[in-house]
Design a protein around this motif. Structure first.
Motif, PDB file in Angstrom:
ATOM      1  N   SER A  74     -61.697 -23.381  15.455  1.00  0.00           N
ATOM      2  CA  SER A  74     -61.115 -24.719  15.310  1.00  0.00           C
ATOM      3  C   SER A  74     -61.889 -25.793  16.066  1.00  0.00           C
ATOM      4  CB  SER A  74     -59.663 -24.698  15.792  1.00  0.00           C
ATOM      5  OG  SER A  74     -59.594 -24.278  17.145  1.00  0.00           O
ATOM      6  N   ASN A  75     -63.200 -25.712  16.055  1.00  0.00           N
ATOM      7  CA  ASN A  75     -64.039 -26.733  16.699  1.00  0.00           C
ATOM      8  C   ASN A  75     -63.710 -26.936  18.178  1.00  0.00           C
ATOM      9  OD1 ASN A  75     -65.573 -27.440  14.369  1.00  0.00           O
ATOM     10  ND2 ASN A  75     -63.832 -28.618  13.610  1.00  0.00           N
ATOM     11  N   SER A 109     -55.697 -37.299  15.027  1.00  0.00           N
ATOM     12  CA  SER A 109     -55.579 -35.845  15.060  1.00  0.00           C
ATOM     13  C   SER A 109     -54.145 -35.368  14.868  1.00  0.00           C
ATOM     14  CB  SER A 109     -56.112 -35.300  16.389  1.00  0.00           C
ATOM     15  OG  SER A 109     -55.348 -35.823  17.476  1.00  0.00           O
ATOM     16  N   LYS A 133     -62.990 -33.863  13.947  1.00  0.00           N
ATOM     17  CA  LYS A 133     -63.725 -34.548  12.879  1.00  0.00           C
ATOM     18  C   LYS A 133     -63.566 -36.062  12.948  1.00  0.00           C
ATOM     19  CE  LYS A 133     -63.179 -30.594   9.778  1.00  0.00           C
ATOM     20  NZ  LYS A 133     -62.644 -30.108   8.473  1.00  0.00           N
ATOM     21  N   SER A 187     -54.695 -23.067  11.007  1.00  0.00           N
ATOM     22  CA  SER A 187     -53.371 -23.680  10.898  1.00  0.00           C
ATOM     23  C   SER A 187     -52.275 -22.632  11.044  1.00  0.00           C
ATOM     24  CB  SER A 187     -53.228 -24.405   9.558  1.00  0.00           C
ATOM     25  OG  SER A 187     -51.903 -24.890   9.390  1.00  0.00           O
ATOM     26  N   LEU A 211     -56.622 -28.548  11.183  1.00  0.00           N
ATOM     27  CA  LEU A 211     -57.647 -28.357  10.160  1.00  0.00           C
ATOM     28  C   LEU A 211     -58.669 -29.486  10.162  1.00  0.00           C
ATOM     29  CD1 LEU A 211     -55.622 -26.922   7.144  1.00  0.00           C
ATOM     30  CD2 LEU A 211     -56.835 -25.717   8.972  1.00  0.00           C
ATOM     31  N   ASN A 212     -58.334 -30.604  10.798  1.00  0.00           N
ATOM     32  CA  ASN A 212     -59.276 -31.722  10.907  1.00  0.00           C
ATOM     33  C   ASN A 212     -59.634 -32.025  12.355  1.00  0.00           C
ATOM     34  OD1 ASN A 212     -59.579 -32.574   8.059  1.00  0.00           O
ATOM     35  ND2 ASN A 212     -57.373 -32.913   8.201  1.00  0.00           N
ATOM     36  N   TYR A 213     -59.346 -31.086  13.239  1.00  0.00           N
ATOM     37  CA  TYR A 213     -59.610 -31.294  14.658  1.00  0.00           C
ATOM     38  C   TYR A 213     -61.108 -31.458  14.905  1.00  0.00           C
ATOM     39  CZ  TYR A 213     -59.563 -30.557  19.692  1.00  0.00           C
ATOM     40  OH  TYR A 213     -59.717 -30.709  21.053  1.00  0.00           O
ATOM     41  N   TYR A 232     -50.407 -35.457  12.538  1.00  0.00           N
ATOM     42  CA  TYR A 232     -49.848 -35.718  11.207  1.00  0.00           C
ATOM     43  C   TYR A 232     -48.392 -35.289  11.179  1.00  0.00           C
ATOM     44  CZ  TYR A 232     -50.215 -30.746   9.661  1.00  0.00           C
ATOM     45  OH  TYR A 232     -50.088 -29.383   9.514  1.00  0.00           O
ATOM     46  N   ASP A 272     -53.163 -31.949  13.819  1.00  0.00           N
ATOM     47  CA  ASP A 272     -53.814 -31.665  12.539  1.00  0.00           C
ATOM     48  C   ASP A 272     -55.033 -30.783  12.816  1.00  0.00           C
ATOM     49  OD1 ASP A 272     -54.796 -31.610   9.996  1.00  0.00           O
ATOM     50  OD2 ASP A 272     -55.210 -33.762   9.852  1.00  0.00           O
TER      51      ASP A 272
END
Length: 435
Positions: A254-255, A76, A72, A186, A68-70, A78, A66
């Motif tokens: 992407s963090n 991780s 956070k 993504s 887009l939420n890496y 989905y 995931d």
């Protein structure tokens, strides 16, 4: 104004509208549908002999990163949903393709200036028709749209290829469609992964009892077609590993994720993923070369025959430093480059939907599909012609189709093979053999 003059004006208007309708291929009994051949269409733009069926399928790619939420917190992974549309040769009386209404949207998810607007347009196919399996399995063609887009972005081509004996699968790339556009990271990560997953899933279902694909599709003989970000993913799938610069850019977006390194040049996992079932690639205006996504080593990894298609004034993916540079760098591929002179980025989509012409609609809805120099219906017909020739040569062994790719660009008065006189103007077709 006198009644006589009013009548003359009215009659002239009717004749003008009728002339427009005829020139657009329209009549009261047979409306013009995306992909229908114009009077000046090249030879191979015509539909093939098979009736076309179409079905929608919902797939799930389990346990995907995931991105887009890496970083956070939390899980991780989905389950990534992918909706696909499948066009295929159908067991229906020849020539009995019916008008079908496709339902899509235009706009941009989350944009207040470009709200999501439902649209409809016509095609020629039979919904959920019985597959035609009497001649054995057909080659597979996977189609990948741009960012943003949808599985219906190129129905002029997907229907056309199915009528010529291909199973054509177009993907709705999650987080990259008009409806659900999300962060760009993504798209950067998932394009090639989606393509490979769909290939494997179609292969699995092609062997599954009860699936309409059983006996219908030959995934060992596959083509990959991508437009813009779809082209970015497609050429990665067939061997163009991403550069270290691309992996670094992705990490910044992407963090700090290093996930793109697994699709980068020199990575053992990436090299092992290059799938021999994919025999050819067609890339419309592939994005990324201007951003350093590929280096010479990466592009040299493309070893399947390639057809690149682009506008010479592409201001999204670039031309000289974009698509043409990819074409030049793919030194181990037998490759062609079809160029629309003075066209910009939109060398692949359907024409603009009727809804994009309505008063008050954001200009970008029209410009998502249109070109300001070329008639999109004309581009569609030329694409049908050359993609038919290219796939026919490499997936169906049609040696006679090679003639259509052997053009004489020095003599403008002599039409290209398959083109009507005076109609190959504005095009270039280049070819380079593999090293």
């Amino acid at each position: 104004m006198t009644k006589r003059r009013l009548f003359v004006v009215f009659l002239s208007t009717v004749l003008f509208i009728s002339t427009l309708s005829i020139s657009f291929g329209q009549s009261s009994t047979k409306p013009f549908v995306y992909g229908d051949p114009l009077p000046d269409a090249p030879e191979l733009a015509a539909r093939g002999s098979y009736s076309v069926g179409v079905q929608t399928m919902d797939l799930i790619h389990e346990n995907q990163l995931d991105i887009l939420n890496y970083g956070k917190g939390g899980d991780s992974l989905y389950n990534r949903p992918l909706k696909i549309e499948v066009w295929y040769p159908a067991e229906v009386a020849t020539g009995s393709d019916v008008l079908i209404s496709y339902e899509d949207v235009m706009g941009q998810n989350g944009s207040p200036n470009r709200p999501i607007i439902p649209i409809t347009f016509l095609g020629r196919a039979n919904r959920d028709a019985k597959p035609f399996v009497s001649e054995g399995a057909f080659p597979l063609v996977i189609v990948s749209h741009g960012y943003t887009g949808s599985r219906y972005l190129m129905t002029y081509l997907t229907e056309n290829l199915a009528s010529k004996g291909y199973v054509v699968v177009a993907i709705d790339h999650t987080e990259a469609t008009f409806r659900d556009a999300g962060g760009f990271s993504s798209t950067l990560l998932n394009r090639s992964l989606d393509d490979l997953f769909v290939l494997n899933e179609i292969a699995r279902r092609g062997q599954q009892d009860g699936s309409f694909l059983k006996g219908l599709v030959n995934t060992d003989n596959t083509a990959l077609i991508g437009y813009s970000m779809g082209g970015y993913g497609a050429i990665n799938v067939v061997g163009a590993g991403y550069s270290p610069q691309a992996a670094q850019l992705f990490g910044t977006m992407s963090n700090g994720s290093k996930a793109l390194e697994k699709r980068s040049v020199g990575n053992a996992e990436y090299q092992a993923s290059i799938d021999p079932r994919i025999k050819v690639v067609v890339a419309f205006a592939p994005w990324g070369m201007q951003r350093g996504v590929w280096n010479a080593e990466g592009l040299a990894g493309i070893k399947v025959p390639s057809l690149f298609i682009a506008g010479s004034k592409d201001d999204i993916s670039g031309y000289e430093d974009g698509t043409k540079a990819i074409y030049e760098g793919a030194v181990n591929s037998d490759r062609h480059l079809l160029t629309y002179i003075d066209a910009r980025h939109n060398t692949a989509p359907n024409p603009p939907p009727a809804e994009s012409l309505a008063p008050g609609i954001h200009l970008d809805e029209y410009l998502r599909y249109a070109d300001s120099v070329w008639d999109m219906r004309r581009i569609n017909n030329i694409n049908q012609h050359f993609v038919t020739a290219f796939l026919g040569i490499h997936l169906k062994g049609k040696e006679d189709y090679k003639t259509y790719l052997e053009v004489n660009q020095a003599d403008e008065k002599k039409p290209w093979p398959g083109f009507k006189p005076r109609t190959s103007i504005g095009l270039m077709l280049d070819h380079k053999s593999a090293n």
